[in-house]
Design an enzyme around this catalytic site. Structure first.
Site, PDB file in Angstrom:
ATOM      1  CG  ASN A 146      37.980  45.066  31.686  1.00  0.00           C
ATOM      2  OD1 ASN A 146      37.491  45.939  32.410  1.00  0.00           O
ATOM      3  ND2 ASN A 146      37.487  44.773  30.486  1.00  0.00           N
ATOM      4  CD1 TRP A 147      38.823  43.898  38.428  1.00  0.00           C
ATOM      5  CD2 TRP A 147      38.309  45.647  39.727  1.00  0.00           C
ATOM      6  NE1 TRP A 147      39.714  43.932  39.463  1.00  0.00           N
ATOM      7  CE2 TRP A 147      39.427  44.985  40.278  1.00  0.00           C
ATOM      8  CE3 TRP A 147      37.805  46.774  40.377  1.00  0.00           C
ATOM      9  CZ2 TRP A 147      40.051  45.431  41.441  1.00  0.00           C
ATOM     10  CZ3 TRP A 147      38.428  47.212  41.537  1.00  0.00           C
ATOM     11  CH2 TRP A 147      39.530  46.556  42.064  1.00  0.00           C
ATOM     12  CG  HIS A 203      36.512  45.787  26.325  1.00  0.00           C
ATOM     13  ND1 HIS A 203      35.335  45.094  26.104  1.00  0.00           N
ATOM     14  CD2 HIS A 203      37.314  44.962  27.035  1.00  0.00           C
ATOM     15  CE1 HIS A 203      35.438  43.897  26.668  1.00  0.00           C
ATOM     16  NE2 HIS A 203      36.629  43.791  27.235  1.00  0.00           N
ATOM     17  CD  GLU A 208      32.467  43.499  27.783  1.00  0.00           C
ATOM     18  OE1 GLU A 208      32.718  44.287  28.714  1.00  0.00           O
ATOM     19  OE2 GLU A 208      32.744  42.281  27.833  1.00  0.00           O
ATOM     20  CD  GLU A 232      40.193  41.946  25.471  1.00  0.00           C
ATOM     21  OE1 GLU A 232      40.533  41.411  26.522  1.00  0.00           O
ATOM     22  OE2 GLU A 232      39.221  42.715  25.382  1.00  0.00           O
ATOM     23  N   GLY A 248      34.480  36.336  27.756  1.00  0.00           N
ATOM     24  CA  GLY A 248      33.432  35.959  28.697  1.00  0.00           C
ATOM     25  C   GLY A 248      32.650  34.719  28.288  1.00  0.00           C
ATOM     26  CB  SER A 289      37.798  32.616  28.059  1.00  0.00           C
ATOM     27  OG  SER A 289      36.479  33.097  27.854  1.00  0.00           O
ATOM     28  N   GLY A 345      39.385  39.417  32.129  1.00  0.00           N
ATOM     29  CA  GLY A 345      38.102  39.855  32.681  1.00  0.00           C
ATOM     30  C   GLY A 345      37.717  39.018  33.891  1.00  0.00           C
ATOM     31  N   GLY A 346      36.937  37.967  33.654  1.00  0.00           N
ATOM     32  CA  GLY A 346      36.383  37.162  34.748  1.00  0.00           C
ATOM     33  C   GLY A 346      37.408  36.714  35.772  1.00  0.00           C
TER      34      GLY A 346
END
Ligand code: PEP
Length: 248
Positions: free
Chosen positions: A9-10, A93, A95, A165, A171, A211, A232-233
């Site tokens: 997931n960019w 998500h 966010e 998640e 993150g 993470s 993600g990261g």
């Protein structure tokens, strides 16, 4: 049987050129390796068509509209996403829930539109730190699942990929322990079994996100109810993403 999946997931990272170059580099790096999972990259909308046409990797949008079409300036419909060649869409998500006010009712509409347009939702659920501390994390995850998904037919539900998640792990560098993740994944699978039966539950891929990286993926993916990761990261650099994929 359910699939193992590692999905990147960019988020709002990489311009078009960087995204297309990344997809080509990743595909080249994976060529010749025997993969034990499907690999998906979740790109911003503008990358979808270019990435989908230039690689064989799975491609996911990170959102779609809760309306089919019409006067909704700035929105991108599920049909538009599907027309790019993307096969997946990340929905729910944390966010999107937190910053853009996406409720279970809105997500229910998005899921229906995604499915109607042939997309598989990667549906995210998870509790906040406060909810875990109050010991209501199982209730929260169940409610998110039931309210957005459990009016689907068994046939439609079988097209969903679930992603647990925990919000406190996204993150932050804090990963759920494999025991915490496995406990919740088993609970989610049981919740699905209670509604749709054991066969549907056993065939549902449930990804862990929060993470996850090359250092912890192997232990997480070894858990019986963890079928991969939403990353993600660690999905932003090919060198960091490959070790996650190789966690299988
Ligand atoms: C995510 O955003 O879905 C995610 C899991 O992020 P990170 O891996 O950076 O925690």
């Amino acid at each position: 049987m359910r699939k193992n999946i590692v999905a990147g997931n960019w988020k709002m990272n990489k311009n078009l050129q960087e995204g297309v170059a990344f997809a080509k580099d990743l595909e080249a790096a994976l060529a010749g390796k025997t993969l034990k999972c499907d690999v998906i990259i979740g790109t911003p909308f503008i990358h979808l068509a270019s990435v989908a046409s230039s690689t064989k990797l799975g491609v996911a949008a990170q959102n779609c509209a809760d309306k089919a079409s019409g006067a909704y300036t700035g929105e991108v419909s599920a049909a538009m996403v599907a027309s790019t060649g993307a096969k997946y869409v990340i929905l729910g998500h944390s966010e999107r829930r937190t910053y853009y006010g996406e409720t279970d009712a809105i997500l229910k509409e998005k899921v229906l539109l995604a499915l109607a347009n042939g997309l598989s939702p990667i549906f995210c659920i998870g509790e906040t730190k406060d909810e875990r501390e109050k010991n209501v994390h199982f209730d929260v995850v169940k409610k998110q699942t039931v309210d957005a998904l459990f009016e689907l037919s068994a046939e439609d539900f079988s097209k969903i990929v679930m992603a647990y998640e925990p919000v406190w792990a996204i993150g932050t560098g804090l990963t759920a322990t494999s025991a915490q993740a496995q406990e919740m994944h088993a609970y989610i699978r049981q919740t699905i079994a209670d509604k749709y039966g054991k066969e549907v539950a056993d065939n549902t891929s449930i990804l862990y996100g929060g993470s996850a990286n090359g250092g912890n993926a192997k232990e997480l993916f070894a858990c019986p109810d963890i079928d991969g990761g939403l990353i993600g990261g660690a999905s932003l650099d090919v060198e960091k993403f490959i070790p996650v994929i190789e966690g299988f």
